[in-house]
Scaffold this motif. Sequence first.
Motif, PDB file in Angstrom:
ATOM      1  N   LEU A   7       0.862  -1.175   0.000  1.00  0.00           N
ATOM      2  CA  LEU A   7       0.000   0.000   0.000  1.00  0.00           C
ATOM      3  C   LEU A   7       0.901   1.228   0.000  1.00  0.00           C
ATOM      4  N   ASN A   8       0.862   1.953  -1.072  1.00  0.00           N
ATOM      5  CA  ASN A   8       1.750   3.106  -1.262  1.00  0.00           C
ATOM      6  C   ASN A   8       3.209   2.750  -0.947  1.00  0.00           C
ATOM      7  N   GLY A   9       3.591   1.563  -1.447  1.00  0.00           N
ATOM      8  CA  GLY A   9       4.986   1.137  -1.346  1.00  0.00           C
ATOM      9  C   GLY A   9       5.317   0.356  -0.091  1.00  0.00           C
ATOM     10  N   GLU A  10       4.441   0.352   0.915  1.00  0.00           N
ATOM     11  CA  GLU A  10       4.721  -0.353   2.180  1.00  0.00           C
ATOM     12  C   GLU A  10       3.964  -1.671   2.198  1.00  0.00           C
ATOM     13  N   ALA A  11       4.618  -2.748   2.656  1.00  0.00           N
ATOM     14  CA  ALA A  11       3.935  -4.044   2.740  1.00  0.00           C
ATOM     15  C   ALA A  11       2.903  -4.002   3.868  1.00  0.00           C
ATOM     16  N   VAL A  12       1.701  -4.452   3.581  1.00  0.00           N
ATOM     17  CA  VAL A  12       0.685  -4.556   4.645  1.00  0.00           C
ATOM     18  C   VAL A  12       0.098  -5.962   4.650  1.00  0.00           C
ATOM     19  N   THR A  13      -0.283  -6.407   5.815  1.00  0.00           N
ATOM     20  CA  THR A  13      -0.980  -7.676   5.946  1.00  0.00           C
ATOM     21  C   THR A  13      -2.322  -7.364   6.586  1.00  0.00           C
ATOM     22  N   VAL A  14      -3.378  -7.783   5.924  1.00  0.00           N
ATOM     23  CA  VAL A  14      -4.717  -7.509   6.456  1.00  0.00           C
ATOM     24  C   VAL A  14      -5.289  -8.833   6.927  1.00  0.00           C
ATOM     25  N   ASP A  15      -5.749  -8.825   8.146  1.00  0.00           N
ATOM     26  CA  ASP A  15      -6.254 -10.067   8.734  1.00  0.00           C
ATOM     27  C   ASP A  15      -7.610  -9.795   9.382  1.00  0.00           C
ATOM     28  N   GLY A  16      -8.480 -10.758   9.344  1.00  0.00           N
ATOM     29  CA  GLY A  16      -9.728 -10.663  10.105  1.00  0.00           C
ATOM     30  C   GLY A  16     -10.788  -9.770   9.492  1.00  0.00           C
ATOM     31  N   ASN A  17     -10.619  -9.376   8.248  1.00  0.00           N
ATOM     32  CA  ASN A  17     -11.653  -8.561   7.606  1.00  0.00           C
ATOM     33  C   ASN A  17     -12.648  -9.449   6.881  1.00  0.00           C
ATOM     34  N   SER A  18     -13.844  -8.938   6.662  1.00  0.00           N
ATOM     35  CA  SER A  18     -14.803  -9.669   5.838  1.00  0.00           C
ATOM     36  C   SER A  18     -14.240  -9.756   4.424  1.00  0.00           C
ATOM     37  N   PRO A  19     -14.429 -10.900   3.749  1.00  0.00           N
ATOM     38  CA  PRO A  19     -13.897 -11.018   2.381  1.00  0.00           C
ATOM     39  C   PRO A  19     -14.580 -10.080   1.394  1.00  0.00           C
ATOM     40  N   THR A  20     -15.726  -9.528   1.804  1.00  0.00           N
ATOM     41  CA  THR A  20     -16.381  -8.588   0.889  1.00  0.00           C
ATOM     42  C   THR A  20     -16.217  -7.147   1.383  1.00  0.00           C
ATOM     43  N   ARG A  21     -15.214  -6.938   2.207  1.00  0.00           N
ATOM     44  CA  ARG A  21     -14.916  -5.543   2.558  1.00  0.00           C
ATOM     45  C   ARG A  21     -14.233  -4.915   1.339  1.00  0.00           C
ATOM     46  N   THR A  22     -14.715  -3.745   0.971  1.00  0.00           N
ATOM     47  CA  THR A  22     -14.124  -3.137  -0.229  1.00  0.00           C
ATOM     48  C   THR A  22     -12.837  -2.397   0.137  1.00  0.00           C
ATOM     49  N   LEU A  23     -11.998  -2.243  -0.863  1.00  0.00           N
ATOM     50  CA  LEU A  23     -10.771  -1.483  -0.654  1.00  0.00           C
ATOM     51  C   LEU A  23     -11.123  -0.058  -0.238  1.00  0.00           C
ATOM     52  N   LEU A  24     -12.183   0.494  -0.820  1.00  0.00           N
ATOM     53  CA  LEU A  24     -12.564   1.873  -0.487  1.00  0.00           C
ATOM     54  C   LEU A  24     -12.847   2.009   1.014  1.00  0.00           C
ATOM     55  N   ASP A  25     -13.651   1.095   1.551  1.00  0.00           N
ATOM     56  CA  ASP A  25     -13.978   1.177   2.981  1.00  0.00           C
ATOM     57  C   ASP A  25     -12.722   0.968   3.827  1.00  0.00           C
ATOM     58  N   TYR A  26     -11.897   0.016   3.409  1.00  0.00           N
ATOM     59  CA  TYR A  26     -10.671  -0.255   4.161  1.00  0.00           C
ATOM     60  C   TYR A  26      -9.773   0.991   4.200  1.00  0.00           C
ATOM     61  N   LEU A  27      -9.589   1.618   3.054  1.00  0.00           N
ATOM     62  CA  LEU A  27      -8.710   2.790   2.987  1.00  0.00           C
ATOM     63  C   LEU A  27      -9.223   3.917   3.873  1.00  0.00           C
ATOM     64  N   ARG A  28     -10.520   4.165   3.757  1.00  0.00           N
ATOM     65  CA  ARG A  28     -11.091   5.326   4.454  1.00  0.00           C
ATOM     66  C   ARG A  28     -11.261   5.062   5.949  1.00  0.00           C
ATOM     67  N   GLU A  29     -11.741   3.839   6.270  1.00  0.00           N
ATOM     68  CA  GLU A  29     -12.104   3.589   7.672  1.00  0.00           C
ATOM     69  C   GLU A  29     -10.933   3.077   8.499  1.00  0.00           C
ATOM     70  N   GLU A  30     -10.040   2.295   7.868  1.00  0.00           N
ATOM     71  CA  GLU A  30      -8.986   1.673   8.655  1.00  0.00           C
ATOM     72  C   GLU A  30      -7.656   2.392   8.520  1.00  0.00           C
ATOM     73  N   CYS A  31      -7.418   2.966   7.352  1.00  0.00           N
ATOM     74  CA  CYS A  31      -6.103   3.568   7.096  1.00  0.00           C
ATOM     75  C   CYS A  31      -6.143   5.087   7.194  1.00  0.00           C
ATOM     76  N   GLY A  32      -7.327   5.666   7.288  1.00  0.00           N
ATOM     77  CA  GLY A  32      -7.421   7.127   7.305  1.00  0.00           C
ATOM     78  C   GLY A  32      -7.028   7.745   5.975  1.00  0.00           C
ATOM     79  N   LEU A  33      -7.004   6.944   4.910  1.00  0.00           N
ATOM     80  CA  LEU A  33      -6.642   7.477   3.587  1.00  0.00           C
ATOM     81  C   LEU A  33      -7.927   7.951   2.909  1.00  0.00           C
ATOM     82  N   THR A  34      -8.368   9.124   3.309  1.00  0.00           N
ATOM     83  CA  THR A  34      -9.679   9.607   2.856  1.00  0.00           C
ATOM     84  C   THR A  34      -9.610  10.408   1.556  1.00  0.00           C
ATOM     85  N   GLY A  35      -8.417  10.445   0.957  1.00  0.00           N
ATOM     86  CA  GLY A  35      -8.317  11.087  -0.362  1.00  0.00           C
ATOM     87  C   GLY A  35      -9.147  10.331  -1.386  1.00  0.00           C
ATOM     88  N   THR A  36      -9.239   9.020  -1.233  1.00  0.00           N
ATOM     89  CA  THR A  36     -10.049   8.206  -2.140  1.00  0.00           C
ATOM     90  C   THR A  36     -11.504   8.408  -1.741  1.00  0.00           C
TER      91      THR A  36
END
Length: 457
Positions: A7-36
């Motif tokens: 993610l932006n050049g850094e390795a990330v491991t995501v665990d325990g999320n629903s398989p239908t969690r969208t990247l958009l929700d993950y970025l905004r809600e978990e990473c604080g990357l609200t530019g998207t």
Amino acid sequence: MKIEFLLNGEAVTVDGNSPTRTLLDYLREECGLTGTKEGCNEGDCGACSIMITDDDGTKALNACILFLPQLHGKSVRTVEGLAAPDGTLHPVQSEMIENHGSQCGFCTPGFIMSMAAAHQNSETNHDDVLAGNLCRCTGYVPIIRAARAAEKFAKPKHLQINKLPVTKTIQSERVFVPKTSDELADWYIKNPDATLIGGATDVGLWINKDLCDLSSIAFIGQIDELRGIEISDSGMAIGASVTLSQLHKAVAKKYASLGELVRRYGSTQVRNAATIGGNIANGSPIGDGPPALIALGAQLYLRRGDDFRNMALEDYFIDYGKQDRKIGEFIIGIAIPEQPNNLKCYKITKRFDQDISTLCGCFNITRHSGKITSARIAFGGMAETPKRATSVEIALIGKPWTQDTITAAVTKFSTDYQPISDVRASAAYRAQTAQNLLQRYFDETFGHATNVLEVTP
Ligand SMILES: Cc1cc2nc3c(=O)[nH]c(=O)nc-3n(C[C@H](O)[C@H](O)[C@H](O)COP(=O)(O)OP(=O)(O)OC[C@H]3O[C@@H](n4cnc5c(N)ncnc54)[C@H](O)[C@@H]3O)c2cc1C
Ligand code: FES
Ligand code: FES
């Protein structure tokens, strides 16, 4: 279920999320990357565009219809990670500023990411690139100007991806990301209720709009055998997970009209995700792939466990919502027989770009010494399924290629199709347009080109 990606050049491991969690929700809600941004949440507006790099290269995708397991082993870049580490803006960012390409700014990160992906690929057809990014206030001229101005700059070094995460097969109770079709065949027999996900451009909407819960899922986008395109003397074999963008590259030279149809399919972001297997499997009566492929005489290949079978593509579509697919069976691909190019595809939509077809008529008519020797005509949007116009075909075969033949044949459309009225068009409009399209095919063989984008006095 551990999902690894950059993610932006850094390795990330995501665990325990629903398989239908969208990247958009993950970025905004978990990473604080609200530019998207979230605009439509259904793949239509491009506000959520991000850039993905994988073995196939770099592409823009809509994060709102992209599920986290689809990212396994890939590199994701968001607008926050686009500038160089020292803060130097990406050329498309500085040119957007220079050319006043933004007003309220809500659409801007999405535009920037689409433009940056195009810049990485040296793609300069900016109208095409940006057809899936909607802007309500700036207007497209300054944005296109910015995209053009950025063309001359080198690709930023920090966007080169040298290393992608190790991609182990993901398998958990509910989720499987197989690497081979044997693995998928075996798992699907044991999990017949599972949903297969290719590009998620349909399934994404089941989750976001219909709030569906899927019991178990196989993400099939990482199976190399399903992603191949083979061209030989006997024709083209195309794997089910080939995206519409890849299909475009493969067919546009040989079948220019099919290439143009695919170019108008959704948007760049949608074509980068949507697969031809998904487009067939969903059985939609208005999908664009099936009528063109039926007109080309394509065969469909299916697999269930160790059993393989194939059929003429038109036989797959039995009725509305009903296809000839057994439980635990999946599409492995299609084959288009080698033939001279007589194909014309006409996608009729309310808006020229990025719109679902009102109807889609595909004509493949062969003539020899002034006589029609074969005819395959198929339509989407005219019946409950993609369907051949067999009565029209019969009215053409063996006849001379004349206006009289066409005038007689168009009357047979009413035998083949009893279209319905819906939000896209009335039954009468559809019936008349189908007739007009055969006339258009005929006229075009005499060099009378039709331009639907310009009105001439
Ligand atoms: C904004 C937008 C614009 C669009 N524009 C167009 C357009 O212009 N023309 C058009 O035709 N469509 C359009 N679509 C619809 C969609 O893109 C297509 O139907 C697409 O090809 C589906 O492919 P997918 O890989 O995304 O399918 P998915 O969403 O992954 O799956 C769709 C269905 O197919 C099944 N499936 C997928 N692969 C297989 C397989 N190998 N074997 C068996 N079943 C399988 C899934 O289980 C599911 O039931 C659009 C969609 C969006 C969101
Ligand atoms: S939010 Fe509109 S395309 Fe994703
Ligand atoms: S700048 Fe406002 S929507 Fe594009």
